[in-house]
Design a protein around this motif. Structure first.
Motif, PDB file in Angstrom:
ATOM      1  N   SER A 180       5.636 -13.717  20.995  1.00  0.00           N
ATOM      2  CA  SER A 180       6.738 -13.518  20.325  1.00  0.00           C
ATOM      3  C   SER A 180       7.617 -12.593  20.879  1.00  0.00           C
ATOM      4  O   SER A 180       8.984 -12.605  20.344  1.00  0.00           O
ATOM      5  CB  SER A 180       6.320 -12.785  18.750  1.00  0.00           C
ATOM      6  N   ILE A 207       9.005 -22.979  19.088  1.00  0.00           N
ATOM      7  CA  ILE A 207       9.303 -23.706  17.964  1.00  0.00           C
ATOM      8  C   ILE A 207       7.885 -24.931  18.443  1.00  0.00           C
ATOM      9  O   ILE A 207       6.668 -25.238  17.712  1.00  0.00           O
ATOM     10  CB  ILE A 207       9.770 -24.617  17.906  1.00  0.00           C
ATOM     11  N   PRO A 212       1.365 -20.407  16.747  1.00  0.00           N
ATOM     12  CA  PRO A 212       2.706 -19.994  15.531  1.00  0.00           C
ATOM     13  C   PRO A 212       3.564 -19.557  15.958  1.00  0.00           C
ATOM     14  O   PRO A 212       3.082 -18.226  15.930  1.00  0.00           O
ATOM     15  CB  PRO A 212       2.259 -20.195  14.595  1.00  0.00           C
ATOM     16  N   GLU A 214       6.743 -16.369  14.627  1.00  0.00           N
ATOM     17  CA  GLU A 214       7.098 -15.599  14.206  1.00  0.00           C
ATOM     18  C   GLU A 214       8.348 -14.806  13.673  1.00  0.00           C
ATOM     19  O   GLU A 214       9.330 -15.685  13.924  1.00  0.00           O
ATOM     20  CB  GLU A 214       5.954 -13.717  14.427  1.00  0.00           C
ATOM     21  N   GLU A 215       8.441 -13.838  12.884  1.00  0.00           N
ATOM     22  CA  GLU A 215       9.231 -14.320  11.326  1.00  0.00           C
ATOM     23  C   GLU A 215      10.596 -13.360  12.835  1.00  0.00           C
ATOM     24  O   GLU A 215      12.118 -13.660  12.019  1.00  0.00           O
ATOM     25  CB  GLU A 215       9.032 -13.163  10.583  1.00  0.00           C
ATOM     26  N   ASP A 238      14.263 -24.374   9.138  1.00  0.00           N
ATOM     27  CA  ASP A 238      12.883 -24.140   9.565  1.00  0.00           C
ATOM     28  C   ASP A 238      12.919 -22.495   9.570  1.00  0.00           C
ATOM     29  O   ASP A 238      10.899 -22.511   8.870  1.00  0.00           O
ATOM     30  CB  ASP A 238      13.138 -24.350  11.123  1.00  0.00           C
ATOM     31  N   PHE A 239      12.928 -21.628   8.737  1.00  0.00           N
ATOM     32  CA  PHE A 239      12.374 -20.745   8.956  1.00  0.00           C
ATOM     33  C   PHE A 239      11.986 -20.753   7.120  1.00  0.00           C
ATOM     34  O   PHE A 239      10.962 -20.029   6.713  1.00  0.00           O
ATOM     35  CB  PHE A 239      13.347 -19.528   9.093  1.00  0.00           C
ATOM     36  N   GLU A 240      13.255 -21.055   6.326  1.00  0.00           N
ATOM     37  CA  GLU A 240      12.739 -21.341   5.031  1.00  0.00           C
ATOM     38  C   GLU A 240      11.770 -22.483   4.793  1.00  0.00           C
ATOM     39  O   GLU A 240      10.520 -22.008   3.733  1.00  0.00           O
ATOM     40  CB  GLU A 240      13.132 -22.118   4.030  1.00  0.00           C
ATOM     41  N   GLU A 241      10.708 -23.233   5.637  1.00  0.00           N
ATOM     42  CA  GLU A 241       9.759 -23.628   6.386  1.00  0.00           C
ATOM     43  C   GLU A 241       8.741 -23.567   6.327  1.00  0.00           C
ATOM     44  O   GLU A 241       7.233 -23.426   5.707  1.00  0.00           O
ATOM     45  CB  GLU A 241       9.689 -25.515   6.338  1.00  0.00           C
ATOM     46  N   LEU A 242       8.818 -22.217   7.009  1.00  0.00           N
ATOM     47  CA  LEU A 242       7.957 -21.623   7.918  1.00  0.00           C
ATOM     48  C   LEU A 242       7.765 -20.679   6.940  1.00  0.00           C
ATOM     49  O   LEU A 242       6.323 -19.887   6.578  1.00  0.00           O
ATOM     50  CB  LEU A 242       7.806 -20.873   9.640  1.00  0.00           C
ATOM     51  N   PHE A 243       8.019 -20.255   6.591  1.00  0.00           N
ATOM     52  CA  PHE A 243       7.838 -18.587   6.138  1.00  0.00           C
ATOM     53  C   PHE A 243       8.962 -18.929   3.962  1.00  0.00           C
ATOM     54  O   PHE A 243       9.779 -18.504   3.387  1.00  0.00           O
ATOM     55  CB  PHE A 243       8.386 -18.053   6.482  1.00  0.00           C
TER      56      PHE A 243
END
Length: 259
Positions: A180, A207, A212, A214-215, A238-243
């Protein structure tokens, strides 16, 4: 006569008694002093310096000591000579290639890696790339993601993105994926240079990576893509789905429009 003889006979007796008393007092005094903890000279001074002839050196002699000196010893003399030579001939390609053939190719494994790391630390990234090409041609070389990662990050920080992408492609050909931190530096480098499309290409590669994401790379993209709402909305989704527990900050509409 008897009195004189008796007085003469008493002299050795009294002399032995006095001598014994003095000896006892001396032993008692010495034992009492030996029980005391001796105080070093210049008590309270804990500065460096060896003791020479009973005196402590009260000045700094200019020699490095401690971890700094030990760290310098990690690089051999031949490796230091090669680093200085590479920096000396970096503006003359012909002399540089000749120096690489005569000196760099003869280095041992540890010295060669030490030269590569030191050139990256000094931000001599183009020279580091040439040394890395020598490393890849060695018989002992095995694909190592950390060698690629450090070099790509150094190139991105120096804004040499074309060379960074060339190294990136070589790394992917060897089926290696960076971590990352490397994704973050490359994405930041492209956004700094005003190339959001290239930053999105790196994002797509991140992706698809086996590890996986990171933020932090998402945060960098969400901030750098504010002038590009369409790209930013994709990254935000994508950010809201992963985090799902994290929150993506949206600036006021009057600054960048509706995101």
């Amino acid at each position: 006569m008897a009195t004189r003889a008796f007085s003469r006979s008493k002299i050795p007796i009294w002399a032995s008694i006095v001598t014994r008393r003095n000896l006892t007092k001396t032993l008692t005094t010495s034992s009492s002093f030996s029980s005391l903890k001796p105080r070093p000279p210049f008590a309270g001074f804990d500065g460096p310096g060896p003791v020479l002839s009973g005196f402590i050196r009260l000045y700094h002699d200019g020699r490095p000591r401690g971890p700094l000196w030990r760290g310098k010893k990690l690089i051999g003399k031949e490796a230091l000579f090669v680093i200085l030579g590479l920096k000396r001939f970096k503006d003359d390609e012909e002399k540089l290639q000749k120096f690489i053939k005569t000196h760099v190719l003869r280095l041992l494994k540890m010295d060669l890696v030490a030269v590569l790391v030191e050139l990256e630390r000094q931000e001599e990234t183009l020279l580091a790339v040439k040394v890395f090409e020598v490393v890849r041609k060695q018989d002992w070389y095995e694909p190592d993601v950390f060698l690629y990662k450090d070099l790509i990050m150094a190139l991105a920080r120096c804004r040499k993105m074309d060379e960074a992408m060339r190294m990136w492609e070589n790394m992917r050909k060897e089926n290696l994926f960076p971590d990352s931190q490397a994704y973050t530096e490359v994405i930041r480098g492209f956004l700094r240079d005003g190339s959001p499309a290239d930053a999105m290409n790196i994002y797509e590669d991140m992706i698809k990576a086996p590890d996986p994401p990171e933020e932090l790379p998402f945060r960098i993209l969400l901030k750098g893509l504010l002038p590009h709402p369409l790209l930013r909305n994709k990254v935000k989704k994508d950010f809201e789905e992963l985090f799902p527990e994290k929150h993506a900050y949206d600036p006021p509409e009057e600054i960048f429009g509706k995101c």
